[in-house]
Structures are given as structure tokens and as C-alpha cells.
Design a protein around this motif. Sequence first.
Motif, PDB file in Angstrom:
ATOM      1  N   VAL A 273      11.745 -42.222 -16.437  1.00  0.00           N
ATOM      2  CA  VAL A 273      11.556 -41.924 -17.857  1.00  0.00           C
ATOM      3  C   VAL A 273      12.704 -41.019 -18.292  1.00  0.00           C
ATOM      4  N   PRO A 274      13.110 -41.072 -19.564  1.00  0.00           N
ATOM      5  CA  PRO A 274      14.218 -40.229 -19.985  1.00  0.00           C
ATOM      6  C   PRO A 274      13.880 -38.765 -19.745  1.00  0.00           C
ATOM      7  N   ALA A 275      14.855 -38.013 -19.262  1.00  0.00           N
ATOM      8  CA  ALA A 275      14.623 -36.592 -18.985  1.00  0.00           C
ATOM      9  C   ALA A 275      14.197 -35.893 -20.269  1.00  0.00           C
ATOM     10  N   SER A 276      13.275 -34.922 -20.105  1.00  0.00           N
ATOM     11  CA  SER A 276      12.767 -34.208 -21.277  1.00  0.00           C
ATOM     12  C   SER A 276      13.923 -33.503 -21.993  1.00  0.00           C
ATOM     13  N   GLU A 277      13.824 -33.494 -23.308  1.00  0.00           N
ATOM     14  CA  GLU A 277      14.868 -32.859 -24.117  1.00  0.00           C
ATOM     15  C   GLU A 277      14.858 -31.343 -23.912  1.00  0.00           C
ATOM     16  N   ALA A 278      13.641 -30.825 -23.594  1.00  0.00           N
ATOM     17  CA  ALA A 278      13.492 -29.374 -23.516  1.00  0.00           C
ATOM     18  C   ALA A 278      14.394 -28.793 -22.428  1.00  0.00           C
ATOM     19  N   GLU A 279      15.220 -27.849 -22.803  1.00  0.00           N
ATOM     20  CA  GLU A 279      16.137 -27.210 -21.856  1.00  0.00           C
ATOM     21  C   GLU A 279      15.453 -25.987 -21.247  1.00  0.00           C
ATOM     22  N   LEU A 280      15.735 -25.729 -19.994  1.00  0.00           N
ATOM     23  CA  LEU A 280      15.214 -24.513 -19.378  1.00  0.00           C
ATOM     24  C   LEU A 280      16.180 -23.361 -19.653  1.00  0.00           C
ATOM     25  N   HIS A 281      15.614 -22.201 -19.932  1.00  0.00           N
ATOM     26  CA  HIS A 281      16.466 -21.018 -20.054  1.00  0.00           C
ATOM     27  C   HIS A 281      15.727 -19.854 -19.409  1.00  0.00           C
ATOM     28  N   ALA A 282      16.412 -18.717 -19.263  1.00  0.00           N
ATOM     29  CA  ALA A 282      15.778 -17.572 -18.607  1.00  0.00           C
ATOM     30  C   ALA A 282      14.842 -16.862 -19.594  1.00  0.00           C
ATOM     31  N   CYS A 283      13.627 -16.540 -19.128  1.00  0.00           N
ATOM     32  CA  CYS A 283      12.675 -15.795 -19.959  1.00  0.00           C
ATOM     33  C   CYS A 283      13.307 -14.452 -20.335  1.00  0.00           C
ATOM     34  N   GLU A 284      13.168 -14.071 -21.608  1.00  0.00           N
ATOM     35  CA  GLU A 284      13.798 -12.827 -22.098  1.00  0.00           C
ATOM     36  C   GLU A 284      13.268 -11.597 -21.388  1.00  0.00           C
ATOM     37  N   ARG A 285      12.051 -11.716 -20.889  1.00  0.00           N
ATOM     38  CA  ARG A 285      11.426 -10.538 -20.300  1.00  0.00           C
ATOM     39  C   ARG A 285      11.614 -10.485 -18.776  1.00  0.00           C
ATOM     40  N   CYS A 286      11.302 -11.602 -18.092  1.00  0.00           N
ATOM     41  CA  CYS A 286      11.299 -11.538 -16.621  1.00  0.00           C
ATOM     42  C   CYS A 286      12.446 -12.312 -15.980  1.00  0.00           C
ATOM     43  N   GLY A 287      13.127 -13.136 -16.776  1.00  0.00           N
ATOM     44  CA  GLY A 287      14.279 -13.859 -16.235  1.00  0.00           C
ATOM     45  C   GLY A 287      13.945 -15.167 -15.533  1.00  0.00           C
ATOM     46  N   GLN A 288      12.640 -15.484 -15.371  1.00  0.00           N
ATOM     47  CA  GLN A 288      12.261 -16.753 -14.718  1.00  0.00           C
ATOM     48  C   GLN A 288      12.567 -17.919 -15.655  1.00  0.00           C
ATOM     49  N   PRO A 289      12.879 -19.106 -15.099  1.00  0.00           N
ATOM     50  CA  PRO A 289      13.194 -20.239 -15.970  1.00  0.00           C
ATOM     51  C   PRO A 289      11.976 -20.707 -16.771  1.00  0.00           C
ATOM     52  N   THR A 290      12.199 -21.044 -18.028  1.00  0.00           N
ATOM     53  CA  THR A 290      11.102 -21.490 -18.889  1.00  0.00           C
ATOM     54  C   THR A 290      11.620 -22.428 -19.974  1.00  0.00           C
ATOM     55  N   THR A 291      10.712 -23.307 -20.458  1.00  0.00           N
ATOM     56  CA  THR A 291      11.096 -24.167 -21.582  1.00  0.00           C
ATOM     57  C   THR A 291      10.653 -23.526 -22.897  1.00  0.00           C
ATOM     58  N   ALA A 292       9.739 -22.530 -22.797  1.00  0.00           N
ATOM     59  CA  ALA A 292       9.245 -21.875 -24.016  1.00  0.00           C
ATOM     60  C   ALA A 292      10.366 -21.043 -24.634  1.00  0.00           C
ATOM     61  N   PRO A 293      10.427 -20.973 -25.974  1.00  0.00           N
ATOM     62  CA  PRO A 293      11.455 -20.131 -26.575  1.00  0.00           C
ATOM     63  C   PRO A 293      11.124 -18.652 -26.343  1.00  0.00           C
ATOM     64  N   GLY A 294      12.099 -17.819 -26.079  1.00  0.00           N
ATOM     65  CA  GLY A 294      11.844 -16.382 -25.869  1.00  0.00           C
ATOM     66  C   GLY A 294      11.237 -16.118 -24.498  1.00  0.00           C
ATOM     67  N   GLU A 295       9.970 -15.671 -24.527  1.00  0.00           N
ATOM     68  CA  GLU A 295       9.313 -15.320 -23.257  1.00  0.00           C
ATOM     69  C   GLU A 295       8.615 -16.522 -22.630  1.00  0.00           C
ATOM     70  N   CYS A 296       8.486 -16.501 -21.302  1.00  0.00           N
ATOM     71  CA  CYS A 296       7.785 -17.596 -20.617  1.00  0.00           C
ATOM     72  C   CYS A 296       6.276 -17.461 -20.840  1.00  0.00           C
ATOM     73  N   SER A 297       5.527 -18.522 -20.526  1.00  0.00           N
ATOM     74  CA  SER A 297       4.082 -18.468 -20.813  1.00  0.00           C
ATOM     75  C   SER A 297       3.376 -17.429 -19.952  1.00  0.00           C
ATOM     76  N   PHE A 298       3.892 -17.163 -18.762  1.00  0.00           N
ATOM     77  CA  PHE A 298       3.293 -16.134 -17.906  1.00  0.00           C
ATOM     78  C   PHE A 298       3.401 -14.769 -18.588  1.00  0.00           C
ATOM     79  N   CYS A 299       4.596 -14.419 -19.079  1.00  0.00           N
ATOM     80  CA  CYS A 299       4.784 -13.109 -19.724  1.00  0.00           C
ATOM     81  C   CYS A 299       3.962 -13.013 -21.012  1.00  0.00           C
ATOM     82  N   ARG A 300       3.922 -14.128 -21.779  1.00  0.00           N
ATOM     83  CA  ARG A 300       3.155 -14.088 -23.032  1.00  0.00           C
ATOM     84  C   ARG A 300       1.670 -13.882 -22.759  1.00  0.00           C
TER      85      ARG A 300
END
Length: 329
Positions: A273-300
Motif C-alpha cells: 500500500v502507498p506509504a502513509s503521507e504522515a511524516e515522523l518527527h521528534a516529539c517537542e517534549r521527549c524527542g521520541q518519534p511521532t506522527t502527531a504535530p507537536g507532542e507525541c500522544s504519550f506526552c499529551r
Amino acid sequence: MKCRKCGGSAVINMRQHKLALCAEDYAAWLPDQVQKSIEKYRMFTSADKVLVAVSGGKDSLGLWDILCKLGYKADGLYIGLGIDGGFGYSDQSRQLSQQFADAHGLRLHVVEVESTYGATIPELAVISNRGHGKPCSVCGLNKRYIMNRVAHDGGYTALATGHNLDDEVAVLMQNTLVWAGGYLARQAPVLEANRPGLARKVKPLCRVYEREMAAYALVRGIEYIYDECPHAVGSTTIANKEVLNQLEESRPGAKLQFYLNFLQAKAAGLFNVPASEAELHACERCGQPTTAPGECSFCRLWDKVRTVKGLPECVPAALGAMPDSQFPQ
Ligand code: AMP
Ligand code: FES
Ligand code: ZN
């Protein structure tokens, strides 16, 4: 029934393999099978530093035993979820994991969610109201995050979980029933660490039946927690496993065939299947990779819990190097 190898009395008959073995030959045969999977799917070599996620159950403790028997360097990680269920589920699981580690002179990292972050998993489920107060989804989120973090920050080159063939096939059936293309494309014995911050994840028991792991624990005298997590009762996975067991009963080998043919079909490109458009970036708070904008769902999630409980701010960015066996508070 006689053992196919030595003619002694067999303790297990595996109709799917047309093979019956005695305790001694079985205890040698199963690690060989696991070694074949490790090599076939290029999971790791003896140069790797492996972290085994242990829940206190037969699969993960059996896996740790097998990896050590095969000569791999493998530490353990136990995550304390704070689940009681009227019988001290988490306490018993931790105690059995620690007992195994001590008896074999192995290193076990322990991360207690409540003392590290401020709430137990059931409490977290109620406060967050994710999954309508049922803890399984927040539990999964926390386990995935902590496993990845400890493996990555601890310099482990592979994170091994005890998912067995029955687990894999139950998930496969669920994803097939709803044609979840993205999930089917990602289900595999190895998930590469293809982004910064991600640990490499492997499932060395992916071709081993649950029943074979129970027999292994028995012949090796491994003490494990028999009870399932009390929150798993009535889950789709358990219902799927029952259906698959009925199928296996009438057609020995059906589960293994379903899984192996799926992997073959995937390798042939059936689930590209085509790769998801969502890019991974580092969570603003903990630095773990996330697709969520800003903080990762764990930190939120934990932000919300700390606000509701009035807990002091904890700065996960300070969780850089992993100390002995726990994250600092
Ligand atoms: P489950 O999702 O409970 O079926 O568990 C699948 C695998 O995840 C287990 O075989 C373990 O490798 C790992 N695991 C589950 N619970 C824990 C835990 N509390 N601590 C560490 N690893 C766990
Ligand atoms: Fe996580 Fe049951 S809710 S193990
Ligand atoms: Zn984060």
C-alpha cells in the motif's frame, strides 16, 4: 506415544509437524526452531545486544530462556502496569520475572509506570477516557513507548517480544476481516529501526504455537503467571483465537499455513500500500518519534493526567541516558 528421536515416552504430540517428542528432546528441539526463525528473518546475531520484553507469562519468559540457551546476550525489561484484578496481576508478574532473572543471573530492567510517571494504567484509562475507561489502548500506548525508549536509549540493537504464532494469526485474522491494508503491510516478524529514535523490533516466536510455549515452560520448569490480564477477558483477540483453534482442530497446521502464506503473499507484493503521507518527527517534549504535530500522544496523555491529578511537572527531556534500572522521576 513414543518420542520420534529416542523412542522414549513422548510428552507432546505436535500434529501440525507430525512429530511427538520426549521432554529432553523437546527442550532441545524448540530452541532449534526459534534459531531457524531468527536466521530466516535476519532478526539478530550473537554480536547484538538484545532486550527481551518480559511480562511474566510463558511466552516471554520462555523466549528469554531460549535466547540464553542459544547463547545470545539478552537483558530483560519488565513494565509494571499497576493492574490488580483482585489477585495482584502486576505484582505477581513482576515477582515471577524477577525470580527468573535472579535464578539465571540475568539483568532485568524494571519500569514501574506509577512511580515513574504518576498513575497506574487503570487510573490513566479512567482519567484519559480513551477506550471508554477500558485500559487496553492506553496500556498498549505506554508499553510501546517505554519498550522503545528503554531499548533505544539503552543501546540495545533488537527489542524482542514474546508474540507467538497464535497472537500473530489472531491479529492477522482481525486485519483481514476488515481489510486493514496499512496494518497488514506492517505486520511482520521484524520491524526495522528505519527512523531516528526507533528501536528494531523482532518476534522470534512468530512460528511457535502457544501450546508449544506452554509445553516448553513445563518441561523447563519455568514458573510463570497463568492468568491472562484481567482486562483481556472478552477481547476480540481471545474470540479470534477460539475460532482459529477450532480450525486447527479439524485441519492441523492451518494456523501456521495461514501465517506463512501471508508472509509469502506480502513478499510477493500483495499488500504494497502507498506509504502513509504522515511524516515522523521528534516529539517537542521527549524527542521520541511521532506522527502527531507537536507532542507525541504519550506526552499529551501524561500532561492531561498530571493536570487532573495536580502532579508536578515532569520533564521527560531529562530522561536522557538510562540509569541502572529505572528512568529518573
Ligand atoms: P501481550 O500484548 O500482553 O499479548 O504481550 C505481548 C508481548 O509484549 C509479551 O510476550 C511481552 O514480550 C511483551 N509484554 C507484555 N506485557 C509486558 C510488560 N508488562 N512488561 C514487559 N513486556 C511486556
Ligand atoms: Fe494492558 Fe491488560 S490492559 S495488559
Ligand atoms: Zn513525547
